[in-house]
Design a protein around this motif. Structure first.
Motif, PDB file in Angstrom:
ATOM      1  N   ALA A   1       0.846  -1.190   0.000  1.00 44.08           N
ATOM      2  CA  ALA A   1       0.000   0.000   0.000  1.00 44.08           C
ATOM      3  C   ALA A   1       0.882   1.241   0.000  1.00 44.08           C
ATOM      4  N   PRO A   2       0.334   2.386  -0.402  1.00 37.36           N
ATOM      5  CA  PRO A   2       1.143   3.605  -0.315  1.00 37.36           C
ATOM      6  C   PRO A   2       1.741   3.737   1.092  1.00 37.36           C
ATOM      7  N   LEU A   3       2.987   4.035   1.139  1.00 33.86           N
ATOM      8  CA  LEU A   3       3.776   4.144   2.363  1.00 33.86           C
ATOM      9  C   LEU A   3       4.017   2.790   3.022  1.00 33.86           C
ATOM     10  N   GLY A   4       3.664   1.686   2.345  1.00 35.10           N
ATOM     11  CA  GLY A   4       3.942   0.349   2.864  1.00 35.10           C
ATOM     12  C   GLY A   4       5.427   0.051   2.776  1.00 35.10           C
ATOM     13  N   PRO A   5       5.870  -0.986   3.479  1.00 34.40           N
ATOM     14  CA  PRO A   5       7.307  -1.262   3.559  1.00 34.40           C
ATOM     15  C   PRO A   5       7.918  -1.912   2.315  1.00 34.40           C
ATOM     16  N   ASP A   6       7.103  -2.511   1.435  1.00 31.97           N
ATOM     17  CA  ASP A   6       7.649  -3.299   0.331  1.00 31.97           C
ATOM     18  C   ASP A   6       7.028  -2.918  -1.011  1.00 31.97           C
ATOM     19  N   PRO A   7       7.600  -1.936  -1.714  1.00 32.37           N
ATOM     20  CA  PRO A   7       7.056  -1.555  -3.028  1.00 32.37           C
ATOM     21  C   PRO A   7       7.142  -2.718  -4.022  1.00 32.37           C
ATOM     22  N   LEU A   8       6.199  -2.773  -4.919  1.00 32.91           N
ATOM     23  CA  LEU A   8       6.157  -3.837  -5.910  1.00 32.91           C
ATOM     24  C   LEU A   8       7.155  -3.599  -7.037  1.00 32.91           C
ATOM     25  N   CYS A   9       7.568  -4.687  -7.627  1.00 29.17           N
ATOM     26  CA  CYS A   9       8.415  -4.660  -8.820  1.00 29.17           C
ATOM     27  C   CYS A   9       8.048  -5.911  -9.617  1.00 29.17           C
ATOM     28  N   ILE A  10       6.834  -5.906 -10.170  1.00 30.68           N
ATOM     29  CA  ILE A  10       6.309  -7.066 -10.882  1.00 30.68           C
ATOM     30  C   ILE A  10       6.616  -6.897 -12.361  1.00 30.68           C
ATOM     31  N   LEU A  11       7.352  -7.839 -12.914  1.00 28.97           N
ATOM     32  CA  LEU A  11       7.658  -7.812 -14.336  1.00 28.97           C
ATOM     33  C   LEU A  11       6.601  -8.618 -15.065  1.00 28.97           C
ATOM     34  N   THR A  12       5.992  -8.012 -16.081  1.00 33.40           N
ATOM     35  CA  THR A  12       4.930  -8.671 -16.824  1.00 33.40           C
ATOM     36  C   THR A  12       5.276  -8.672 -18.303  1.00 33.40           C
ATOM     37  N   GLY A  13       5.017  -9.787 -18.935  1.00 32.85           N
ATOM     38  CA  GLY A  13       5.290  -9.915 -20.360  1.00 32.85           C
ATOM     39  C   GLY A  13       4.013 -10.162 -21.129  1.00 32.85           C
ATOM     40  N   PHE A  14       3.838  -9.391 -22.189  1.00 38.18           N
ATOM     41  CA  PHE A  14       2.656  -9.514 -23.038  1.00 38.18           C
ATOM     42  C   PHE A  14       3.093  -9.883 -24.450  1.00 38.18           C
ATOM     43  N   ARG A  15       2.359 -10.784 -25.055  1.00 42.60           N
ATOM     44  CA  ARG A  15       2.582 -11.088 -26.464  1.00 42.60           C
ATOM     45  C   ARG A  15       1.244 -10.984 -27.161  1.00 42.60           C
ATOM     46  N   ASP A  16       1.203 -10.124 -28.175  1.00 42.41           N
ATOM     47  CA  ASP A  16      -0.035  -9.848 -28.915  1.00 42.41           C
ATOM     48  C   ASP A  16      -1.164  -9.447 -27.977  1.00 42.41           C
ATOM     49  N   GLY A  17      -0.822  -8.630 -26.957  1.00 41.36           N
ATOM     50  CA  GLY A  17      -1.804  -8.094 -26.025  1.00 41.36           C
ATOM     51  C   GLY A  17      -2.233  -9.032 -24.911  1.00 41.36           C
ATOM     52  N   ARG A  18      -1.689 -10.249 -24.871  1.00 45.61           N
ATOM     53  CA  ARG A  18      -2.085 -11.243 -23.854  1.00 45.61           C
ATOM     54  C   ARG A  18      -0.954 -11.413 -22.847  1.00 45.61           C
ATOM     55  N   LEU A  19      -1.281 -11.435 -21.548  1.00 48.50           N
ATOM     56  CA  LEU A  19      -0.285 -11.660 -20.509  1.00 48.50           C
ATOM     57  C   LEU A  19       0.208 -13.094 -20.602  1.00 48.50           C
ATOM     58  N   VAL A  20       1.534 -13.268 -20.825  1.00 51.17           N
ATOM     59  CA  VAL A  20       2.099 -14.611 -20.980  1.00 51.17           C
ATOM     60  C   VAL A  20       3.227 -14.880 -19.979  1.00 51.17           C
ATOM     61  N   PHE A  21       3.632 -13.846 -19.225  1.00 54.96           N
ATOM     62  CA  PHE A  21       4.750 -13.984 -18.293  1.00 54.96           C
ATOM     63  C   PHE A  21       4.529 -13.045 -17.124  1.00 54.96           C
ATOM     64  N   ALA A  22       4.749 -13.535 -15.915  1.00 49.50           N
ATOM     65  CA  ALA A  22       4.672 -12.676 -14.730  1.00 49.50           C
ATOM     66  C   ALA A  22       5.739 -13.135 -13.741  1.00 49.50           C
ATOM     67  N   TRP A  23       6.548 -12.174 -13.293  1.00 52.62           N
ATOM     68  CA  TRP A  23       7.600 -12.429 -12.306  1.00 52.62           C
ATOM     69  C   TRP A  23       7.320 -11.504 -11.129  1.00 52.62           C
ATOM     70  N   PRO A  24       6.578 -11.979 -10.127  1.00 52.06           N
ATOM     71  CA  PRO A  24       6.172 -11.115  -9.011  1.00 52.06           C
ATOM     72  C   PRO A  24       7.307 -10.913  -7.994  1.00 52.06           C
ATOM     73  N   LEU A  25       7.844  -9.712  -7.982  1.00 53.07           N
ATOM     74  CA  LEU A  25       8.917  -9.338  -7.073  1.00 53.07           C
ATOM     75  C   LEU A  25       8.508  -8.126  -6.255  1.00 53.07           C
ATOM     76  N   MET A  26       9.276  -7.852  -5.222  1.00 48.33           N
ATOM     77  CA  MET A  26       9.079  -6.654  -4.394  1.00 48.33           C
ATOM     78  C   MET A  26      10.452  -6.138  -3.977  1.00 48.33           C
ATOM     79  N   LYS A  27      10.511  -4.869  -3.664  1.00 44.20           N
ATOM     80  CA  LYS A  27      11.742  -4.265  -3.156  1.00 44.20           C
ATOM     81  C   LYS A  27      11.705  -4.281  -1.637  1.00 44.20           C
ATOM     82  N   THR A  28      12.805  -4.696  -1.024  1.00 42.86           N
ATOM     83  CA  THR A  28      12.903  -4.658   0.431  1.00 42.86           C
ATOM     84  C   THR A  28      14.201  -3.962   0.805  1.00 42.86           C
ATOM     85  N   ARG A  29      14.235  -3.441   1.993  1.00 41.39           N
ATOM     86  CA  ARG A  29      15.457  -2.809   2.498  1.00 41.39           C
ATOM     87  C   ARG A  29      16.143  -3.784   3.443  1.00 41.39           C
TER      88      ARG A  29
END
Length: 170
Positions: free
Chosen positions: A55-83
């Protein structure tokens, strides 16, 4: 090099609202994914975690990599930033609450091509000091790429399991 097929694009989601916008395509990818046991990469699991921790001001901002081919989601790498002290480290989204991490990948897509492009994008970003991906299952879709391209920290972490078919009844 592992270039992506024509009509492919890689994007990054960095906030909870952006993740919520991916609900329908994420659920479609989740249903078709090459990782049928990707419980901790499911939209429901990640959405509930994200609501609190990204959430805004939450401890772990998102860093989700998403891949689309011909407009369709075909890849997702769900990551987050931590200190970690003075460092910013990318980890699996919802770590340590999830027991393992993985990517979501549509059948027929190249894990090496998508992860290579995604890793290249991450290298271009400033403010990321390391990537630490713990708890990767032996049958994870991401494992072949991680074994080839990442250094194994030789951490002996393992998720507990129980072989339930060994019992005749409750």
């Amino acid at each position: 090099t592992h270039s992506l097929p024509l009509g492919s694009r890689l994007t990054m989601v960095t906030d909870h609202e952006g993740f919520l916008e991916l609900e329908a395509p994420w659920r479609q990818l989740e249903a078709a994914s090459t990782s049928p046991r990707a419980v901790f990469q499911s939209f429901d699991w990640l959405m509930n975690w994200s609501r609190v921790y990204a959430a805004p001001l939450g401890p772990d901002p998102l860093c989700i990599l998403t891949g689309f081919r011909d407009g369709r989601l075909v890849f997702a790498w769900p990551l987050m930033k931590t200190r970690v002290g003075p460092l910013t480290v990318l980890r699996w989204m919802s770590d340590p609450f999830s027991q393992y991490g993985d990517i979501l990948l549509a059948p027929g897509e190249s894990v090496r091509a998508w992860m290579s492009e995604a890793t290249g994008l991450l290298r271009q970003l400033t403010g990321i000091d390391a990537i630490r991906l713990r708890h990767v299952r032996a049958d994870a879709a991401a494992l072949p790429y991680l074994e080839q391209s990442f250094r194994d920290a030789r951490s002996p972490d393992q998720a507990p399991w129980l072989d339930l078919p060994a019992f005749a009844e409750e």
